[in-house]
Design an enzyme around this catalytic site. Structure first.
Site, mmCIF file in Angstrom:
data_model
loop_
_atom_site.group_PDB
_atom_site.id
_atom_site.type_symbol
_atom_site.label_atom_id
_atom_site.label_comp_id
_atom_site.label_asym_id
_atom_site.label_seq_id
_atom_site.Cartn_x
_atom_site.Cartn_y
_atom_site.Cartn_z
ATOM 1 N N ASP A 39 0.626 -0.662 -0.101
ATOM 2 C CA ASP A 39 0.078 0.172 0.145
ATOM 3 C C ASP A 39 0.535 1.452 -0.085
ATOM 4 O O ASP A 39 2.432 1.175 0.860
ATOM 5 C CB ASP A 39 -1.066 -0.293 1.349
ATOM 6 N N ASP A 40 0.869 2.275 -0.194
ATOM 7 C CA ASP A 40 0.487 3.874 -0.703
ATOM 8 C C ASP A 40 2.564 4.192 -1.301
ATOM 9 O O ASP A 40 3.387 4.922 -0.752
ATOM 10 C CB ASP A 40 1.200 3.924 1.123
ATOM 11 N N HIS B 139 -7.974 3.760 1.087
ATOM 12 C CA HIS B 139 -6.523 4.268 2.519
ATOM 13 C C HIS B 139 -6.951 4.245 3.758
ATOM 14 O O HIS B 139 -8.209 4.973 3.610
ATOM 15 C CB HIS B 139 -5.708 5.611 1.742
#
Length: 317
Positions: free
Chosen positions: A13-14, A134
């Site tokens: 993620d991110d 998110h």
């Protein structure tokens, strides 16, 4: 590898958060520690991230963001229900508080989500095959219905349903984390019928809440997988047809599908990164590198082989 017992998507993620995050994710992918990434299109290094994904052929989806930094949509002005007085999103808990008090416009949520999908398409040259949220915003009440409609309209097949077996018996979670994750789980369970109605798919099982940051280690991941592998073949959370396209008939063995959410990277430079407000404490800590080191650990990779766990992307499910 023989016929796999589990097809595992390990999602970093991110992606795009900062140069050090991007480099850590690429290093992890090249070492075989992750098999998929999720892009923050409003992050400061998103364009660099998409160039890296193309160069290294990293499967990539969208990490939709309504809680951190600046919006993508030009239609959101000061005074938007999604933004605080400084023009930034309300934050992980701030967004939830505004939503609970009825102060969030779902029209604006839809506007921003569609803008992020469009920007992803402009950066990558194609739409994402999976899209998650998110800080798990995509399973929140009301938001999940808008999120599911956007997925359906854009032909995005897969999302994430963050319900982790073994969460409530995990011995190392702090009370604060345990309470937050329990609420994430409740929201996720409520989102299931919404995603089903829209024909959205997700893997049979999810892992990643109990193994974030300093809680990630090979023993802790082995524990998480032991709970996942105990799952009955008739998975209560599976969408129609199951998370996998190759559901068993009477003569075929079921292949379980799973997603492991991870956050590898190197610590962010204090002045570089984020989504408009600079990098947060988690990103500047050693926790990201702890995940990176663990995911590349030969002992973990050997465990995958031993348990017939095959890493893949969402497009391979």
């Amino acid at each position: 590898m023989p016929q796999p017992k589990v097809k595992l998507v390990v999602t970093g993620d991110d992606f795009g958060y900062c140069p050090k995050r991007n480099q850590g994710i690429v290093d992890c992918f090249q070492a075989g520690g992750i098999s998929n990434v999720s892009l923050l299109v409003n992050a400061s290094s998103a364009k660099e991230a998409t160039e890296l994904a193309k160069r290294h052929r990293i499967p990539i989806g969208l990490h939709a963001n309504l809680s951190e930094g600046l919006p993508v949509s030009q239609g959101l002005k000061r005074g938007s229900t999604l933004l605080n007085k400084d023009g930034f999103f309300h934050g992980k808990m701030g967004f939830r508080k505004a939503l609970q008090s009825g102060q969030v416009s779902m029209t604006e949520v839809e506007l921003e989500l569609r803008a992020q999908v469009r920007l992803f398409g402009e950066l990558m040259g194609h739409l994402p095959c999976h899209m998650d949220g998110h800080q798990h915003i995509h399973v929140l009440p009301e938001v999940c219905a808008v999120f599911a409609q956007v997925l359906s309209d854009c032909g995005i097949s897969y999302t994430r349903v963050p319900v982790e077996r073994g969460l409530h018996s995990c011995p190392w979670l702090s009370p604060v984390l345990r309470d937050f994750y329990a609420q994430v789980e409740r929201d996720a369970l409520e989102s299931v019928p919404v995603f089903r109605r829209h024909g959205i798919r997700w893997p049979d099982v999810y892992l990643g809440l109990t193994t974030m940051g300093h809680n990630m280690s090979v023993p802790n991941l082995r524990r998480a997988f032991s709970h996942a592998l105990e799952l009955d073949l008739e998975v209560s959370l599976s969408p129609p047809g199951g998370g996998s396209k190759n559901r068993m008939n009477t003569t075929e063995r079921h292949v379980l599908t799973a997603e492991l959410m991870v956050h590898p990277g190197y610590p962010s430079h204090p002045q570089e990164g984020g989504c408009g407000e600079g990098p947060d404490d988690f990103s500047q800590s050693a926790d990201r590198q702890q995940e990176l080191t663990t995911l590349k650990d030969p002992a973990l990779l050997a465990f995958y082989t031993q348990k017939r766990i095959q890493l893949c992307a969402f497009r391979d499910l």
